[in-house]
Design an enzyme around this catalytic site. Structure first.
Site, PDB file in Angstrom:
ATOM      1  CG  HIS A 145      54.608 -22.087 -22.611  1.00 20.60           C
ATOM      2  ND1 HIS A 145      54.055 -22.526 -21.528  1.00 20.60           N
ATOM      3  CD2 HIS A 145      54.645 -21.054 -22.816  1.00 20.60           C
ATOM      4  CE1 HIS A 145      54.125 -21.314 -20.944  1.00 20.60           C
ATOM      5  NE2 HIS A 145      54.555 -20.427 -21.519  1.00 20.60           N
ATOM      6  CE  LYS A 193      58.359 -22.091 -20.976  1.00 21.88           C
ATOM      7  NZ  LYS A 193      59.356 -21.229 -21.314  1.00 21.88           N
ATOM      8  CB  ALA A 231      60.366 -10.798 -15.208  1.00 22.35           C
ATOM      9  CB  SER A 232      59.000 -16.421 -14.690  1.00 24.15           C
ATOM     10  OG  SER A 232      57.886 -15.903 -14.127  1.00 24.15           O
ATOM     11  CG  PHE A 253      60.095  -9.054 -18.913  1.00 25.87           C
ATOM     12  CD1 PHE A 253      60.534  -8.089 -18.145  1.00 25.87           C
ATOM     13  CD2 PHE A 253      61.083 -10.166 -19.065  1.00 25.87           C
ATOM     14  CE1 PHE A 253      61.860  -8.143 -17.441  1.00 25.87           C
ATOM     15  CE2 PHE A 253      62.310 -10.125 -18.255  1.00 25.87           C
ATOM     16  CZ  PHE A 253      62.552  -9.204 -17.472  1.00 25.87           C
ATOM     17  CB  THR A 290      54.781 -18.069 -16.485  1.00 31.03           C
ATOM     18  OG1 THR A 290      55.708 -17.127 -17.236  1.00 31.03           O
ATOM     19  CG2 THR A 290      53.500 -17.122 -16.136  1.00 31.03           C
TER      20      THR A 290
END
Length: 233
Positions: A131, A135, A96-97, A99, A142
């Protein structure tokens, strides 16, 4: 469950905290300096490592019959290889990009809104994500997932990191200090605009979702997504 953490940065430490609270044991912490891994001790692996390490981490776990949850982004050029390898080994895998339970509900809302807006081409859509400075990838995984949800329900040919709105959906990435993640999808024309937004207030939501996904995957075989975990259809 006995869980091995692949990547022991901020997310790894948060997952450790949540997993212990939910009565799991962290039996391995695999980071850049780790030389050997005893896969026989692992019931489950949770990978939040780096784009460079994720593919080999996931493949090694599947090779040793260890189910894997991966939330690392930036490695998806090898995603199809992982899926094929997982099926070949009759393994278990969830990528998952993001969770976060809230984000996965946001994905569903985004797709539903895209279907509605596809009937109104006068509205132009864009995505903005913000972000923290550490990152590693841009745009965020996402944001890419949000873009894919829109592209599947529109005439856009793809996405680009640009402000233009031709045949590609624009994604704008911002990096500022101490921001856990903001994603905004905006539809606008000259008269008005419609926007949906998700804001993460801390990392605990990401960690909790990853641990819940690991609990759900335990004992299963196959390739799944958070839609399966949350029974979103």
């Amino acid at each position: 469950m006995n869980i091995g953490l692949f990547g022991y940065g901020k997310m790894g430490k948060m997952i450790e905290k949540i997993a212990i609270q939910r009565n799991h044991s962290i039996v391995a912490k695999i980071d850049v300096d780790t030389k050997e891994v005893d896969y026989s001790t692992l019931d489950m692996a949770i990978d939040f490592s780096s784009p460079e390490a994720a593919f080999n981490n996931i493949k090694s776990c599947l090779e040793h019959n260890v189910p894997v949850i991966s939330g690392t982004t930036g490695w998806l050029k090898d995603y199809d290889k992982v899926i094929s390898f997982c099926k070949e080994k009759n393994g278990a895998f969830i990528y998952a990009s993001n969770f976060s339970l809230g984000v996965n509900l946001f994905f569903e809302l985004n797709s539903y809104l895209a279907k509605l807006m596809s009937k109104l081409p006068l509205y132009k859509v864009s995505i903005e994500e913000t972000h923290h400075l550490q990152k590693l990838d841009a745009p965020s995984g996402t944001a890419i997932s949000l873009a894919e949800g829109i592209i599947q329900n529109s005439d856009y040919k793809g996405w680009e990191m640009t402000k233009s709105r031709d045949q590609h959906l624009p994604i704008i990435s911002k990096r500022i200090a101490d921001e856990y993640g903001i994603h905004i999808v905006t539809y606008e024309n000259l008269e008005d605009e419609i926007a949906i937004k998700h804001k993460a207030n801390n990392r605990e939501g990401f960690a909790l979702g990853a641990v819940i996904a690991a609990e759900w995957l335990n004992g299963k075989k196959g390739v799944f997504t958070m839609k399966d975990v949350l029974n979103l259809g």
